[in-house]
Design a protein around this motif. Sequence first.
Motif, PDB file in Angstrom:
ATOM      1  N   ALA A   1      -4.989  -2.928   1.091  1.00  0.00           N
ATOM      2  CA  ALA A   1      -5.630  -2.100   1.455  1.00  0.00           C
ATOM      3  C   ALA A   1      -6.651  -1.571   0.659  1.00  0.00           C
ATOM      4  O   ALA A   1      -6.448  -1.779  -0.613  1.00  0.00           O
ATOM      5  N   THR A   2      -7.738  -0.866   1.099  1.00  0.00           N
ATOM      6  CA  THR A   2      -8.685  -0.262   0.313  1.00  0.00           C
ATOM      7  C   THR A   2      -8.348   1.241   0.595  1.00  0.00           C
ATOM      8  O   THR A   2      -8.325   1.742   1.507  1.00  0.00           O
ATOM      9  N   GLU A   3      -8.367   1.947  -0.598  1.00  0.00           N
ATOM     10  CA  GLU A   3      -8.242   3.049  -0.701  1.00  0.00           C
ATOM     11  C   GLU A   3      -9.496   4.010  -0.926  1.00  0.00           C
ATOM     12  O   GLU A   3     -10.175   3.470  -1.922  1.00  0.00           O
ATOM     13  N   THR A   4     -10.068   4.988  -0.244  1.00  0.00           N
ATOM     14  CA  THR A   4     -11.109   5.702  -0.316  1.00  0.00           C
ATOM     15  C   THR A   4     -11.070   7.167  -0.609  1.00  0.00           C
ATOM     16  O   THR A   4     -10.044   7.620   0.141  1.00  0.00           O
ATOM     17  N   TYR A   5     -11.573   7.815  -1.912  1.00  0.00           N
ATOM     18  CA  TYR A   5     -11.579   9.206  -2.007  1.00  0.00           C
ATOM     19  C   TYR A   5     -12.854   9.739  -1.737  1.00  0.00           C
ATOM     20  O   TYR A   5     -13.847   9.418  -2.339  1.00  0.00           O
TER      21      TYR A   5
ATOM     22  N   THR B   1      -8.438   7.717   2.509  1.00  0.00           N
ATOM     23  CA  THR B   1      -8.365   6.906   3.673  1.00  0.00           C
ATOM     24  C   THR B   1      -8.007   5.840   3.066  1.00  0.00           C
ATOM     25  O   THR B   1      -8.198   5.240   1.754  1.00  0.00           O
ATOM     26  N   HIS B   2      -6.836   5.204   3.918  1.00  0.00           N
ATOM     27  CA  HIS B   2      -6.231   3.944   3.715  1.00  0.00           C
ATOM     28  C   HIS B   2      -6.367   2.821   4.762  1.00  0.00           C
ATOM     29  O   HIS B   2      -6.310   3.128   5.759  1.00  0.00           O
ATOM     30  N   GLU B   3      -7.263   1.755   4.379  1.00  0.00           N
ATOM     31  CA  GLU B   3      -7.756   0.659   5.420  1.00  0.00           C
ATOM     32  C   GLU B   3      -7.388  -0.579   5.029  1.00  0.00           C
ATOM     33  O   GLU B   3      -7.848  -0.971   3.618  1.00  0.00           O
TER      34      GLU B   3
ATOM     35  N   ALA C   1      -1.899   4.783  14.858  1.00  0.00           N
ATOM     36  CA  ALA C   1      -1.780   4.848  16.316  1.00  0.00           C
ATOM     37  C   ALA C   1      -3.098   5.146  16.906  1.00  0.00           C
ATOM     38  O   ALA C   1      -3.837   4.638  17.698  1.00  0.00           O
ATOM     39  N   GLU C   2      -4.116   6.166  16.220  1.00  0.00           N
ATOM     40  CA  GLU C   2      -4.895   6.791  16.763  1.00  0.00           C
ATOM     41  C   GLU C   2      -6.252   5.920  16.158  1.00  0.00           C
ATOM     42  O   GLU C   2      -7.513   5.827  16.780  1.00  0.00           O
ATOM     43  N   THR C   3      -6.072   5.034  15.380  1.00  0.00           N
ATOM     44  CA  THR C   3      -7.351   4.140  14.897  1.00  0.00           C
ATOM     45  C   THR C   3      -7.076   2.823  15.120  1.00  0.00           C
ATOM     46  O   THR C   3      -7.753   2.030  14.736  1.00  0.00           O
ATOM     47  N   GLY C   4      -6.075   2.404  15.883  1.00  0.00           N
ATOM     48  CA  GLY C   4      -5.820   1.128  16.478  1.00  0.00           C
ATOM     49  C   GLY C   4      -5.260   0.290  15.190  1.00  0.00           C
ATOM     50  O   GLY C   4      -5.622  -1.088  15.198  1.00  0.00           O
ATOM     51  N   GLY C   5      -4.825   0.924  14.004  1.00  0.00           N
ATOM     52  CA  GLY C   5      -4.310   0.322  12.860  1.00  0.00           C
ATOM     53  C   GLY C   5      -5.249   0.189  11.685  1.00  0.00           C
ATOM     54  O   GLY C   5      -5.268  -0.433  10.795  1.00  0.00           O
ATOM     55  N   ARG C   6      -6.692   0.616  12.135  1.00  0.00           N
ATOM     56  CA  ARG C   6      -7.804   0.425  11.315  1.00  0.00           C
ATOM     57  C   ARG C   6      -7.562   1.205   9.875  1.00  0.00           C
ATOM     58  O   ARG C   6      -7.848   0.711   8.802  1.00  0.00           O
ATOM     59  N   SER C   7      -7.010   2.596  10.090  1.00  0.00           N
ATOM     60  CA  SER C   7      -6.966   3.406   8.935  1.00  0.00           C
ATOM     61  C   SER C   7      -5.827   4.430   9.091  1.00  0.00           C
ATOM     62  O   SER C   7      -5.567   4.691  10.342  1.00  0.00           O
TER      63      SER C   7
ATOM     64  N   ALA D   1      -4.421   0.604   8.003  1.00  0.00           N
ATOM     65  CA  ALA D   1      -3.288   1.764   8.034  1.00  0.00           C
ATOM     66  C   ALA D   1      -2.093   1.361   7.518  1.00  0.00           C
ATOM     67  O   ALA D   1      -1.139   2.026   6.869  1.00  0.00           O
ATOM     68  N   MET D   2      -1.553  -0.041   7.995  1.00  0.00           N
ATOM     69  CA  MET D   2      -0.270  -0.488   7.634  1.00  0.00           C
ATOM     70  C   MET D   2       0.994   0.489   7.746  1.00  0.00           C
ATOM     71  O   MET D   2       0.694   0.962   8.756  1.00  0.00           O
ATOM     72  N   ARG D   3       1.789   0.776   6.834  1.00  0.00           N
ATOM     73  CA  ARG D   3       2.670   1.715   6.900  1.00  0.00           C
ATOM     74  C   ARG D   3       2.498   2.848   6.014  1.00  0.00           C
ATOM     75  O   ARG D   3       3.666   3.272   5.625  1.00  0.00           O
ATOM     76  N   PHE D   4       1.432   3.181   5.722  1.00  0.00           N
ATOM     77  CA  PHE D   4       1.168   4.156   4.731  1.00  0.00           C
ATOM     78  C   PHE D   4       1.649   5.528   5.351  1.00  0.00           C
ATOM     79  O   PHE D   4       2.114   6.580   4.452  1.00  0.00           O
ATOM     80  N   ASP D   5       1.804   5.795   6.535  1.00  0.00           N
ATOM     81  CA  ASP D   5       2.128   7.018   7.048  1.00  0.00           C
ATOM     82  C   ASP D   5       3.747   7.142   6.976  1.00  0.00           C
ATOM     83  O   ASP D   5       4.219   8.088   6.410  1.00  0.00           O
TER      84      ASP D   5
END
Length: 174
Positions: A52-56, A103-105, A24-30, A107-111
């Motif tokens: 999705a791309t996951e970044t550590y 980070t997951h980009e 919600a805070e990133t407009g679905g970007r991450s 965001a999809m439904r990762f939350d």
Amino acid sequence: MLRAGDILDLSPIGAKFLIKKTAAETGGRSFEMEWELAPETGGTPIHVHPHATETYEVLEGKFEVYVDGVWRTLSAGERLGVEPGAPHTFRNSSADVVRVYNTHEPAMRFDQYFEGLGTLTNRGILSARRITPKAIVHLAMLMTSHEDEIISVKPPHLLMRIFGRIGRSLGYRI
């Protein structure tokens, strides 16, 4: 529903996740979190994110990431992106706490996935000390209800689907 500032206390599996930014805070970007992993903590089963791309990004300590069959050790200040479809997992095999920005980009439904992981952990179903058949079935239910976000590679996804169906037929809930 998770919000920035929420903490998912996953201590029984050796982790705490501080939610930094939601869909919600990133407009679905991450979807972004700051992890704290206890010493000698393993990660999830080897899995892929199909879309999705996951970044550590390691903030403190040493963090190991497995990507495409190879373990890499990242130190504070280092960052690694895992492209969609690349099999991966992670661990903290050190004797120290590790902090990682994750980070997951997009965001999809990762939350919802991580909220479900928190529910299973806090109900005592998941624990780092023991892997029970009930834990496997519940994790399979969670993962197979988020197939756009995460698909298990090891154990195989087909097996996770079977375990997920068994759990649903037994009336288990996440």
